[in-house]
Structure formats: structure tokens, C-alpha cells
Scaffold this active site. Structure first.
Site, PDB file in Angstrom:
ATOM      1  CD  GLU A  44      -2.699   1.078   2.634  1.00  0.00           C
ATOM      2  OE1 GLU A  44      -3.546   1.978   2.797  1.00  0.00           O
ATOM      3  OE2 GLU A  44      -2.548   0.120   3.424  1.00  0.00           O
ATOM      4  CE  LYS A 129      -8.023   2.424   3.057  1.00  0.00           C
ATOM      5  NZ  LYS A 129      -6.929   2.510   4.054  1.00  0.00           N
ATOM      6  CB  CYS A 163      -5.601  -1.020   4.266  1.00  0.00           C
ATOM      7  SG  CYS A 163      -4.926  -1.085   5.951  1.00  0.00           S
TER       8      CYS A 163
END
Length: 336
Positions: A44, A129, A163
Site C-alpha cells: 500500500e 481506496k 487495507c
């Protein structure tokens, strides 16, 4: 279905230095490819690294210099950094997935983005995200539904979430419904509980899961980093130790069994050979979007339209779209 060798690259960035970190991506991609990897996955926001001050500093407490450094080193899509990443994928003949800090060419908001490059050097897909977690919201904007897609490869379909997006069951289901075989979960999440989540998700959709983390020790903060002496206060180190990111990389089979890792507190490339036939055989017992789903009872509605900040129209071209139709998730012009 076929076999594929994958590489999960747990490594340290050169914090907030795009060029130096891309040099490291080049070195590590070459090492993974030399071991026969066909899919190489980086953590990430690996380029140019995690804005660690969001956890070590009070919000607005003199972090402007840190954010400016991030914005100046963020990745513009498309741009020179994506051209370099695409060139690496083409040079080594691999699928390359890399987490980056993304910024619009003329904007200031940063997005937590995962880029997919094909072996021919094409940017095949981009995912932003959807929901930054906790203090991340002081740094990153929110993506929209236009980037919730999987990627077709010669060995299967690849997709995933970033995540704690992995804790969004409807987002997972939407990607499951696209037939994903290999799930990518680049993350900053540490500890055994995250590994348990990776094993659950693998079993839930009977697919392979690649969870890949960065690793960063306080001693690896570059010597010339702005305000280096206060970036990681002594109190923070007393409470959390010297590992700002301790790593937690793992590769999991559709059964939930761990194939490699987890590896922590060191740089390492995890290699695993995946038999994609295991995905098909596993779904004989459980296919959450097929025979183990009840679409007559449950329905999922997903808005996959991009949400730019402005929608332009000319008088006479028809009615103005409603506010609900236009919307604005803060995605800053994401295009699917």
C-alpha cells in the site's frame, strides 16, 4: 485454469522520495522476475511511502511541510512515474501491482491508489481506496465506484481492496461477483488479527489472497527529511517501538491455509506457486456469488459511475442533472 508464480514484495520505501523509491521498485521487480514471478505485488502507498506523521503527530500541528513533500512526490496518473512502472512490467514481462500516493495533475488532494500494469506495459486498471481509515482521512481523499473492477490476465482474474476496505463486505461481494481468482490486499495493518482476516477472506470466496505490507524502521528515515527530529517523537517510540511499519506479508490458499509468511521486521520477497484449479474445486462447496447465494432474497446495487467535482452541460442540451445524479464523493475526477 493454470498455474502462476506470484511475488509479494515486503520492502522499505525511501520515504517521500518518488525517484529513489521507483529505483527500489525496479531492483525488487527484477529480483522477483528472476525467480520466475509472473505477478509482482508491492505494498500500500509504497511510492513514495506512508505519510507516517498522520500517526505520530497531532493534526494540523505543523505538518504542512510534511504534506508538501508528499504532494511533490505523489504519482500523477498518467505521468512519468506510471511510464516507469509500465516500463518495468514490460521489461520483465510481468503483471505489476503497485500501491501509490496519487495526485491529480492540477489538484492537491492525495488518493491511496493501487495500479495494475500488464506485461505489455499498459496501465490496465486503477483503484482508489474508498474510505481512508481514522487518521488517514487527514491525508487522503475518497475514491468512487468507477474503480471497483477486476483485471483479466492470462492466468485468471485479479482484483482486491486496500487495507481496511477489506472489512467492507459489500465491496468484497461486488468484486467477488466479477469472478476474482487472486485477491490483492496491500495494507499497513499489522498483527495476527489481520492474518486471520486474510485467511477468512480466502475461504469466503475460495480464492488466493496476497496480503502485502511495507516495512520501515525509524533508522530508515532519510537523514535530510524535514523536521526529522520531531517526525517520530520519543513518546511515540516508547509506546510503539522503533518499527513504524513492521510488515505482515502473507500469501493464503483458497482453503485458508497459509502458503507463505507472515514475515515481519525485515525486507523479503515471498514467492508462491498458485494452482488456479484450487479455486474451481474450492467453489464446489461454497461459491458466495453462485450456488451459495440467494439473489431472490438479497440484491446489491452498486453505483459504478465516476464522480468528478464538476459536471458541465450546455443550455439546450437537455435538463441539468439533479444533485443526486451528479453527486460528489471527493474523487477529484476519477475515471474508470
Amino acid at each position: 485454469m493454470t498455474n502462476v508464480r506470484v511475488a509479494a514484495v515486503q520492502a522499505s520505501c525511501v520515504l517521500m522520495d518518488q525517484k529513489a523509491t521507483l529505483d527500489k521498485v525496479a531492483e525488487l521487480t527484477a529480483k522477483a522476475a528472476a525467480q520466475g514471478a509472473q505477478l509482482v505485488v508491492f505494498p500500500e502507498v509504497f511510492v513514495p511511502g506512508t505519510p507516517v506523521w498522520m500517526d505520530t503527530q497531532l493534526i494540523w500541528d505543523g505538518d504542512d511541510d510534511f504534506f508538501r513533500l508528499l504532494a511533490e512526490n505523489a504519482v500523477i496518473v498518467p505521468g512519468p512515474a506510471t511510464e516507469r512502472l509500465a516500463g518495468l512490467a514490460r521489461e520483465h514481462g510481468v503483471w505489476l501491482a503497485a500501491g501509490v500516493e496519487e495526485r491529480e495533475r492540477h489538484g492537491g488532494t492525495i488518493y491511496n491508489t493501487l495500479l495494475y500494469f500488464s506485461p505489455s506495459g499498459v496501465l490496465a486498471e486503477r483503484h482508489r481506496k474508498l474510505v481512508p481509515t481514522g487518521a488517514e482521512r487527514t491525508v487522503w481523499g475518497m475514491g468512487d465506484g468507477s474503480t471497483l473492477k477486476v483485471v483479466d490476465t492470462e492466468f485468471g482474474r485479479v482484483g482486491g481492496l486496500i487495507c481496511w476496505e477489506n472489512y467492507m463486505p459489500l465491496a468484497r461481494f461486488h468484486l467477488y461477483a466479477q469472478g476474482v481468482d487472486i485477491w490483492l490486499a496491500p495494507t499497513l495493518a499489522p498483527g495476527d488479527r489481520w492474518i486471520a482476516s486474510m485467511r477468512h477472506i480466502a475461504r469466503e470466496n475460495r480464492m488466493f489472497v496476497i496480503g502485502v505490507n511495507p516495512v520501515l524502521h525509524v533508522d530508515q528515515i532519510p537523514a535530510g527529511f524535514p523536521h526529522r527530529d520531531r517526525l517520530v517523537p520519543a513518546q511515540y517510540r516508547e509506546e510503539h517501538g522503533d518499527w513504524l511499519e513492521e510488515g505482515n506479508t502473507v500469501i493464503v490458499a483458497p482453503s485458508g491455509d497459509i502458503l507463505a509468511g507472515p514475515v515481519r521486521q525485515r525486507e523479503e520477497i515471498l514467492i508462491a506457486d498458485l494452482d488456479l484449479g484450487d479455486v474451481l474445486s474450492g467453489r464446489r462447496h461454497l461459491d458466495p456469488v453462485g450456488h451459495y447465494h440467494r439473489p431472490d432474497i438479497f440484491r446489491l446495487l452498486v453505483d459504478t459511475s465516476p464522480r468528478p467535482p464538476v459536471v458541465e452541460t450546455r443550455l439546450g442540451d437537455g435538463p441539468m442533472p439533479s444533485a443526486a445524479a451528479v453527486g460528489n464523493s471527493g474523487a477529484g475526477g476519477a475515471r474508470g
